[in-house]
Scaffold this motif. Structure first.
Motif, PDB file in Angstrom:
ATOM      1  N   ALA A 141      14.086 -21.562  84.010  1.00 37.73           N
ATOM      2  CA  ALA A 141      14.083 -21.483  82.539  1.00 37.73           C
ATOM      3  C   ALA A 141      15.434 -21.872  81.955  1.00 37.73           C
ATOM      4  N   LEU A 142      16.508 -21.344  82.535  1.00 41.93           N
ATOM      5  CA  LEU A 142      17.835 -21.663  82.008  1.00 41.93           C
ATOM      6  C   LEU A 142      18.212 -23.123  82.270  1.00 41.93           C
ATOM      7  N   THR A 143      17.824 -23.644  83.424  1.00 41.47           N
ATOM      8  CA  THR A 143      18.103 -25.055  83.707  1.00 41.47           C
ATOM      9  C   THR A 143      17.327 -25.970  82.762  1.00 41.47           C
ATOM     10  N   PHE A 144      16.088 -25.595  82.457  1.00 38.57           N
ATOM     11  CA  PHE A 144      15.314 -26.371  81.489  1.00 38.57           C
ATOM     12  C   PHE A 144      15.964 -26.335  80.117  1.00 38.57           C
ATOM     13  N   LEU A 145      16.502 -25.164  79.724  1.00 31.83           N
ATOM     14  CA  LEU A 145      17.198 -25.063  78.438  1.00 31.83           C
ATOM     15  C   LEU A 145      18.440 -25.949  78.418  1.00 31.83           C
ATOM     16  N   VAL A 146      19.196 -25.952  79.506  1.00 36.10           N
ATOM     17  CA  VAL A 146      20.395 -26.788  79.579  1.00 36.10           C
ATOM     18  C   VAL A 146      20.030 -28.263  79.495  1.00 36.10           C
ATOM     19  N   ASP A 147      19.021 -28.669  80.263  1.00 35.32           N
ATOM     20  CA  ASP A 147      18.611 -30.072  80.227  1.00 35.32           C
ATOM     21  C   ASP A 147      18.077 -30.472  78.859  1.00 35.32           C
ATOM     22  N   LEU A 148      17.370 -29.552  78.206  1.00 37.57           N
ATOM     23  CA  LEU A 148      16.843 -29.847  76.871  1.00 37.57           C
ATOM     24  C   LEU A 148      17.986 -30.011  75.865  1.00 37.57           C
ATOM     25  N   ASN A 181      28.446 -27.537  73.234  1.00 36.03           N
ATOM     26  CA  ASN A 181      29.578 -27.887  74.085  1.00 36.03           C
ATOM     27  C   ASN A 181      29.654 -27.053  75.365  1.00 36.03           C
ATOM     28  N   TRP A 182      28.541 -26.453  75.805  1.00 33.17           N
ATOM     29  CA  TRP A 182      28.602 -25.571  76.954  1.00 33.17           C
ATOM     30  C   TRP A 182      27.711 -26.015  78.107  1.00 33.17           C
ATOM     31  N   MET A 183      26.895 -27.034  77.932  1.00 31.29           N
ATOM     32  CA  MET A 183      25.862 -27.320  78.914  1.00 31.29           C
ATOM     33  C   MET A 183      26.413 -27.874  80.237  1.00 31.29           C
ATOM     34  N   ILE A 184      27.344 -28.811  80.180  1.00 29.93           N
ATOM     35  CA  ILE A 184      27.890 -29.397  81.405  1.00 29.93           C
ATOM     36  C   ILE A 184      28.612 -28.335  82.224  1.00 29.93           C
ATOM     37  N   THR A 185      29.399 -27.493  81.542  1.00 27.45           N
ATOM     38  CA  THR A 185      30.101 -26.421  82.237  1.00 27.45           C
ATOM     39  C   THR A 185      29.128 -25.448  82.873  1.00 27.45           C
ATOM     40  N   ALA A 186      28.025 -25.156  82.199  1.00 26.49           N
ATOM     41  CA  ALA A 186      27.026 -24.242  82.752  1.00 26.49           C
ATOM     42  C   ALA A 186      26.414 -24.792  84.031  1.00 26.49           C
ATOM     43  N   ARG A 187      26.171 -26.078  84.102  1.00 28.18           N
ATOM     44  CA  ARG A 187      25.602 -26.658  85.316  1.00 28.18           C
ATOM     45  C   ARG A 187      26.582 -26.555  86.493  1.00 28.18           C
ATOM     46  N   VAL A 188      27.857 -26.756  86.223  1.00 34.82           N
ATOM     47  CA  VAL A 188      28.849 -26.631  87.292  1.00 34.82           C
ATOM     48  C   VAL A 188      28.961 -25.181  87.762  1.00 34.82           C
ATOM     49  N   VAL A 189      28.976 -24.218  86.823  1.00 38.85           N
ATOM     50  CA  VAL A 189      29.048 -22.806  87.187  1.00 38.85           C
ATOM     51  C   VAL A 189      27.815 -22.388  87.967  1.00 38.85           C
ATOM     52  N   ARG A 190      26.657 -22.919  87.618  1.00 37.23           N
ATOM     53  CA  ARG A 190      25.433 -22.613  88.365  1.00 37.23           C
ATOM     54  C   ARG A 190      25.553 -23.060  89.815  1.00 37.23           C
ATOM     55  N   SER A 191      26.047 -24.260  90.048  1.00 33.88           N
ATOM     56  CA  SER A 191      26.195 -24.754  91.417  1.00 33.88           C
ATOM     57  C   SER A 191      27.200 -23.912  92.206  1.00 33.88           C
ATOM     58  N   MET A 192      28.291 -23.540  91.577  1.00 33.55           N
ATOM     59  CA  MET A 192      29.276 -22.712  92.257  1.00 33.55           C
ATOM     60  C   MET A 192      28.741 -21.319  92.545  1.00 33.55           C
ATOM     61  N   THR A 193      27.936 -20.772  91.635  1.00 32.49           N
ATOM     62  CA  THR A 193      27.373 -19.434  91.837  1.00 32.49           C
ATOM     63  C   THR A 193      26.371 -19.433  92.977  1.00 32.49           C
ATOM     64  N   ARG A 194      25.574 -20.468  93.118  1.00 32.53           N
ATOM     65  CA  ARG A 194      24.611 -20.537  94.219  1.00 32.53           C
ATOM     66  C   ARG A 194      25.304 -20.533  95.565  1.00 32.53           C
TER      67      ARG A 194
END
Length: 323
Positions: A141-148, A181-194
Motif C-alpha cells: 500500500a505504501l509503495t503504491f502511494l509512493v509510486d502514485l 518532496n519525500w517520495m524518492i527518500t522514502a524508497r531509499v529508506v524502505r530498501s535500507m530498512t528491509r
C-alpha cells in the motif's frame, strides 16, 4: 603433570553480591560521532559551506536591524536610485529599499527551505521505515502511494492548488512543497530498512517483545540517520530552488511579502538597465545553493564509512638499505 588447583567454593557474600559487573566499555555512538566530527572538520568543503550558510543566516535575520528602511516602506524621493550610502542596494521602481527587501526575501526563502526539508524528511523516514519493516500489505500500500505520487506532475499540481490557498499564507505553501518532496527518500529508506530488519539487534528486540514502532524509532531510524542527514541537507537547497521558481511564476509567496523568487521575477525585465534590482538576490541564491552542496558533499564523505576522501593518508615507510 601440572597440578590442578583446587576449586574454592564461593562464599555467601559473593553469592549475595551476584556475578561481577562487566567493565564499562566506551559507547560506540560516541566514538562514531567523534570520527564523523573529525572528518567534517578535516573537510574544507564543509567548513567553507558552513561558514557561508552561517553568514547568510546572520544576514537574513540580522540585516533588518542594520538598516532604518522597511522592506515595504517606499521612499518617494528615491525612485530607482543606484546603490549609495543611504540605500546600500539601491531602490526599486516604488522607492522601496532593495537591501531591506533582499534580506527579507532571503529570510523567507531560508525559513521555507528549512521547513520543507524537515517535514519531507520526517514523512519519508516514517513511510519508508514502516513499508520496509512491516512488509506485506503495508509495504504494498505504501509503495503504491509512493509510486502514485511520483507519477503526478508536482509542479502542475502546486500551480493549480496554490491560488486557492492564498488566504492560508505561506505555511500552506510549505505544506504543498513538502507533500511532493519525500517520495524518492522514502524508497531509499524502505530498501535500507528491509536490510536492517534482518540484523541481530533487531531480531533480539523482536524476541524480547519490543513493540514495532519502538523498534523503528530506536533501532531502524538511527541506523539510517547518516543518509537522512545528508539527504535533508541537500533537500534544503532543492526546496529553496523550488520556492524561488514557483514564486518567480507567481505561485509562491504573495505580496506585500517578498522572497528571493519574487525579487528575481520583479527585477528580470529591468536587469539590463537597473542591475541592482536583480543581481543581489540572484547572487545570494547562487551562493546559498553552492554552500549547501558543499556541505552535502562533505557530510556524505564524513558519514560514509567506506569513504577515502577525508581519511588521512598513510605514511609510506622507506625501505631500509641493506648493508
Amino acid at each position: 603433570m601440572t597440578a590442578v588447583p583446587p576449586t574454592v567454593p564461593p562464599t555467601a557474600a559473593a553469592i549475595a553480591e551476584g556475578p561481577p559487573s562487566p567493565v564499562p566499555e566506551q559507547a560506540a555512538p560516541a566514538g562514531r560521532l567523534r570520527l564523523v566530527l573529525g572528518r567534517m572538520l578535516a573537510s574544507r568543503g564543509v567548513l567553507a559551506g558552513g561558514a557561508i550558510v552561517l553568514l547568510l543566516f546572520l544576514l537574513a535575520f540580522g540585516g533588518p536591524f542594520l538598516t532604518p528602511w522597511n522592506y515595504a516602506t517606499p521612499d518617494y524621493l528615491s525612485i530607482r536610485q543606484a546603490p549609495s550610502g543611504q540605500h546600500w542596494f539601491g531602490t526599486n521602481g516604488l522607492g522601496q529599499d532593495v537591501f531591506a527587501q533582499t534580506v527579507r526575501g532571503l529570510q523567507k526563502s531560508l525559513v521555507i527551505g528549512l521547513l520543507v526539508a524537515f517535514f519531507s524528511t520526517v514523512v519519508a523516514s516514517l513511510v519508508g521505515a514502516c513499508a520496509g519493516y512491516f512488509g506485506g500489505w503495508t509495504d504494498r500500500a505504501l509503495t503504491f502511494l509512493v509510486d502514485l505520487m511520483l507519477v503526478f506532475p508536482s509542479f502542475l499540481i502546486i500551480t493549480i492548488i496554490s491560488p486557492k490557498l492564498r488566504g492560508a499564507g505561506w505555511i500552506a505553501f510549505v505544506a504543498l512543497l513538502a507533500a511532493f518532496n519525500w517520495m524518492i527518500t522514502a524508497r531509499v529508506v524502505r530498501s535500507m530498512t528491509r536490510s536492517l530488519k534482518e540484523r541481530e539487534f533487531v531480531r533480539a528486540a523482536q524476541f524480547m517483545g519490543v513493540k514495532p514502532l519502538r523498534i523503528i524509532l530506536r533501532h531502524i531510524l538511527p541506523n539510517v540517520a547518516s543518509f537522512l542527514i545528508t539527504d535533508a541537507t541537500i533537500a534544503v537547497g532543492a526546496a529553496v530552488m523550488s520556492e524561488t521558481a514557483l514564486s518567480y511564476f507567481g505561485f509562491g509567496v504573495r505580496a506585500p511579502d517578498v522572497s528571493l523568487g519574487t525579487l528575481l521575477a520583479a527585477g528580470t525585465d529591468q536587469a539590463p538597465v537597473f542591475p541592482w534590482l536583480f543581481y543581489f538576490a540572484a547572487g545570494l541564491l547562487v551562493l546559498f545553493v553552492l554552500a549547501i552542496n558543499l556541505i552535502g558533499d562533505g557530510l556524505r564523505d564524513a558519514l560514509d564509512p567506506t569513504s577515502e576522501g577525508t581519511r588521512p593518508a598513510r605514511k609510506s615507510r622507506t625501505p631500509r638499505s641493506s648493508k
